[in-house]
Write a protein that holds these residues in place. Structure first.
Motif, mmCIF file in Angstrom:
data_model
loop_
_atom_site.group_PDB
_atom_site.id
_atom_site.type_symbol
_atom_site.label_atom_id
_atom_site.label_comp_id
_atom_site.label_asym_id
_atom_site.label_seq_id
_atom_site.Cartn_x
_atom_site.Cartn_y
_atom_site.Cartn_z
ATOM 1 N N VAL A 19 -4.178 -7.992 -12.174
ATOM 2 C CA VAL A 19 -2.619 -8.770 -11.992
ATOM 3 C C VAL A 19 -2.197 -8.294 -11.279
ATOM 4 C CG1 VAL A 19 -0.534 -9.901 -13.201
ATOM 5 C CG2 VAL A 19 -2.677 -9.554 -14.315
ATOM 6 N N ASN A 20 -1.660 -9.749 -10.061
ATOM 7 C CA ASN A 20 -0.308 -9.201 -9.285
ATOM 8 C C ASN A 20 0.346 -10.017 -9.037
ATOM 9 O OD1 ASN A 20 1.460 -7.664 -7.397
ATOM 10 N ND2 ASN A 20 -0.422 -8.172 -5.638
ATOM 11 N N GLU A 21 1.316 -10.670 -9.914
ATOM 12 C CA GLU A 21 1.748 -12.095 -9.955
ATOM 13 C C GLU A 21 3.262 -11.280 -9.866
ATOM 14 O OE1 GLU A 21 0.148 -15.033 -10.500
ATOM 15 O OE2 GLU A 21 -1.652 -14.265 -10.467
ATOM 16 N N THR A 22 4.176 -13.192 -9.853
ATOM 17 C CA THR A 22 5.830 -13.385 -10.054
ATOM 18 C C THR A 22 5.444 -13.485 -11.368
ATOM 19 O OG1 THR A 22 5.887 -13.289 -7.352
ATOM 20 C CG2 THR A 22 6.990 -14.394 -8.739
ATOM 21 N N VAL A 23 6.207 -13.630 -12.032
ATOM 22 C CA VAL A 23 6.832 -13.566 -13.454
ATOM 23 C C VAL A 23 7.908 -13.572 -13.823
ATOM 24 C CG1 VAL A 23 4.240 -12.674 -13.829
ATOM 25 C CG2 VAL A 23 6.341 -11.336 -14.660
ATOM 26 N N ASP A 24 8.492 -14.686 -15.136
ATOM 27 C CA ASP A 24 9.633 -14.678 -15.862
ATOM 28 C C ASP A 24 9.968 -13.795 -16.998
ATOM 29 O OD1 ASP A 24 10.365 -17.542 -14.473
ATOM 30 O OD2 ASP A 24 8.491 -17.852 -15.889
ATOM 31 N N GLU A 25 8.714 -13.300 -17.474
ATOM 32 C CA GLU A 25 8.950 -12.162 -18.916
ATOM 33 C C GLU A 25 7.603 -11.019 -19.626
ATOM 34 O OE1 GLU A 25 10.384 -12.668 -23.634
ATOM 35 O OE2 GLU A 25 9.565 -14.830 -22.142
ATOM 36 N N VAL A 26 7.536 -10.613 -20.001
ATOM 37 C CA VAL A 26 6.654 -9.199 -20.041
ATOM 38 C C VAL A 26 6.914 -8.760 -21.452
ATOM 39 C CG1 VAL A 26 4.937 -7.419 -18.880
ATOM 40 C CG2 VAL A 26 6.443 -9.058 -17.492
ATOM 41 N N GLU A 27 5.774 -9.061 -21.989
ATOM 42 C CA GLU A 27 6.344 -8.001 -23.381
ATOM 43 C C GLU A 27 4.920 -6.670 -23.645
ATOM 44 O OE1 GLU A 27 7.190 -8.442 -28.006
ATOM 45 O OE2 GLU A 27 5.010 -9.227 -27.763
ATOM 46 N N ILE A 28 5.513 -5.687 -23.307
ATOM 47 C CA ILE A 28 4.746 -4.662 -23.453
ATOM 48 C C ILE A 28 4.341 -3.676 -24.891
ATOM 49 C CG2 ILE A 28 4.676 -2.564 -22.182
ATOM 50 C CD1 ILE A 28 6.106 -3.530 -20.127
ATOM 51 N N PRO A 29 2.982 -3.377 -24.520
ATOM 52 C CA PRO A 29 3.213 -2.580 -26.459
ATOM 53 C C PRO A 29 2.920 -1.261 -25.893
ATOM 54 C CG PRO A 29 0.712 -3.044 -25.055
ATOM 55 C CD PRO A 29 2.117 -4.032 -24.539
ATOM 56 N N GLY A 30 4.814 -0.697 -26.460
ATOM 57 C CA GLY A 30 4.762 0.867 -26.245
ATOM 58 C C GLY A 30 3.955 1.917 -27.014
ATOM 59 N N ALA A 31 4.201 3.561 -26.591
ATOM 60 C CA ALA A 31 3.813 4.282 -27.725
ATOM 61 C C ALA A 31 4.623 4.029 -28.400
ATOM 62 C CB ALA A 31 3.781 4.962 -27.036
ATOM 63 N N ASP A 32 6.110 3.605 -28.403
ATOM 64 C CA ASP A 32 7.334 3.675 -29.792
ATOM 65 C C ASP A 32 7.228 2.020 -30.331
ATOM 66 O OD1 ASP A 32 7.304 6.271 -29.888
ATOM 67 O OD2 ASP A 32 8.844 6.393 -28.268
ATOM 68 N N GLY A 33 6.208 1.019 -30.013
ATOM 69 C CA GLY A 33 6.403 -0.037 -30.434
ATOM 70 C C GLY A 33 6.718 -1.277 -29.073
ATOM 71 N N TYR A 34 6.516 -2.604 -29.085
ATOM 72 C CA TYR A 34 6.537 -3.996 -28.638
ATOM 73 C C TYR A 34 7.887 -3.317 -27.517
ATOM 74 C CZ TYR A 34 1.868 -5.292 -29.331
ATOM 75 O OH TYR A 34 0.426 -5.502 -29.766
ATOM 76 N N PHE A 35 8.447 -4.229 -26.224
ATOM 77 C CA PHE A 35 9.152 -4.591 -25.730
ATOM 78 C C PHE A 35 9.136 -5.267 -24.976
ATOM 79 C CE2 PHE A 35 7.737 -0.515 -23.349
ATOM 80 C CZ PHE A 35 7.398 -0.255 -22.025
ATOM 81 N N LEU A 88 10.750 -11.378 -11.899
ATOM 82 C CA LEU A 88 10.022 -9.663 -11.853
ATOM 83 C C LEU A 88 8.293 -10.219 -11.090
ATOM 84 C CD1 LEU A 88 9.811 -8.875 -15.910
ATOM 85 C CD2 LEU A 88 10.645 -7.996 -13.833
ATOM 86 N N GLN A 89 7.989 -8.710 -10.228
ATOM 87 C CA GLN A 89 6.620 -8.454 -10.103
ATOM 88 C C GLN A 89 6.009 -8.086 -10.891
ATOM 89 O OE1 GLN A 89 5.582 -10.626 -7.119
ATOM 90 N NE2 GLN A 89 2.950 -10.081 -7.575
ATOM 91 N N LEU A 90 4.950 -7.964 -11.460
ATOM 92 C CA LEU A 90 4.119 -7.629 -12.428
ATOM 93 C C LEU A 90 2.423 -6.838 -12.189
ATOM 94 C CD1 LEU A 90 3.590 -6.831 -14.934
ATOM 95 C CD2 LEU A 90 2.409 -9.179 -15.501
ATOM 96 N N GLN A 91 2.289 -5.903 -11.696
ATOM 97 C CA GLN A 91 1.173 -5.474 -11.337
ATOM 98 C C GLN A 91 0.783 -4.799 -12.495
ATOM 99 O OE1 GLN A 91 2.494 -3.230 -8.067
ATOM 100 N NE2 GLN A 91 1.102 -4.565 -7.137
ATOM 101 N N ILE A 92 -0.348 -5.261 -12.666
ATOM 102 C CA ILE A 92 -1.564 -4.209 -13.844
ATOM 103 C C ILE A 92 -2.592 -3.064 -13.456
ATOM 104 C CG2 ILE A 92 -2.689 -4.643 -16.344
ATOM 105 C CD1 ILE A 92 -0.824 -7.079 -16.119
ATOM 106 N N VAL A 93 -3.173 -2.411 -13.895
ATOM 107 C CA VAL A 93 -4.209 -1.874 -13.289
ATOM 108 C C VAL A 93 -4.618 -1.344 -13.453
ATOM 109 C CG1 VAL A 93 -4.732 -0.306 -11.467
ATOM 110 C CG2 VAL A 93 -2.521 -1.589 -10.346
ATOM 111 N N SER A 94 -5.714 -1.227 -14.509
ATOM 112 C CA SER A 94 -7.068 -0.308 -15.293
ATOM 113 C C SER A 94 -7.361 0.989 -14.058
ATOM 114 C CB SER A 94 -7.794 -1.564 -16.061
ATOM 115 O OG SER A 94 -8.924 -1.683 -14.838
#
Length: 116
Positions: A19-35, A7-13
């Motif tokens: 972050v602009n990285e190639t990654v294997d997995e991401v866990e995200i805190p969604g408004a309805d829970g983590y996914f 996955l190509q992951l970009q994190i912008v505030s």
């Protein structure tokens, strides 16, 4: 067509690109829970909650505190647009504790007088 393996992951505030990285997995805190997101994930757009995001490259995990915004997931890409995002090791503990105290004081002081 084969599934992507990364996955190509970009994190912008609000104030910077973190972050602009190639990654294997991401866990995200969604408004309805983590996914979790792995390569080949079904496309989606999700509201972010406040919490801890992590991503994995091989066996190494990197952690962020993030709050509010959006996550766009594509089979080969994840884009995080967060109002607040900080690398876990960059968080100023004293500033965070002071903010927590201010918030607690506001909760105590927020009693509403109701006139009858």
């Amino acid at each position: 067509m084969p599934l992507p393996t990364k996955l190509q992951l970009q994190i912008v505030s609000a104030d910077r690109s973190l972050v602009n990285e190639t990654v294997d997995e991401v866990e995200i805190p969604g408004a309805d829970g983590y996914f979790g997101v792995l390569p080949g994930h079904t496309p989606l757009l999700a509201l972010l909650g406040a919490g801890e995001l992590w991503y994995r490259q091989g066996q190494d995990k990197t952690f962020f505190a993030i709050a509010f915004g959006f996550a766009e997931v594509q089979p080969e890409r994840v884009t995080i647009l967060a109002q607040i995002a900080e690398k876990a090791h960059e968080i100023d503990i004293a500033r965070a504790e002071a903010a927590k105290k201010r918030a607690e004081q506001r909760l105590v002081q927020s009693t509403v007088d109701v006139a009858t």
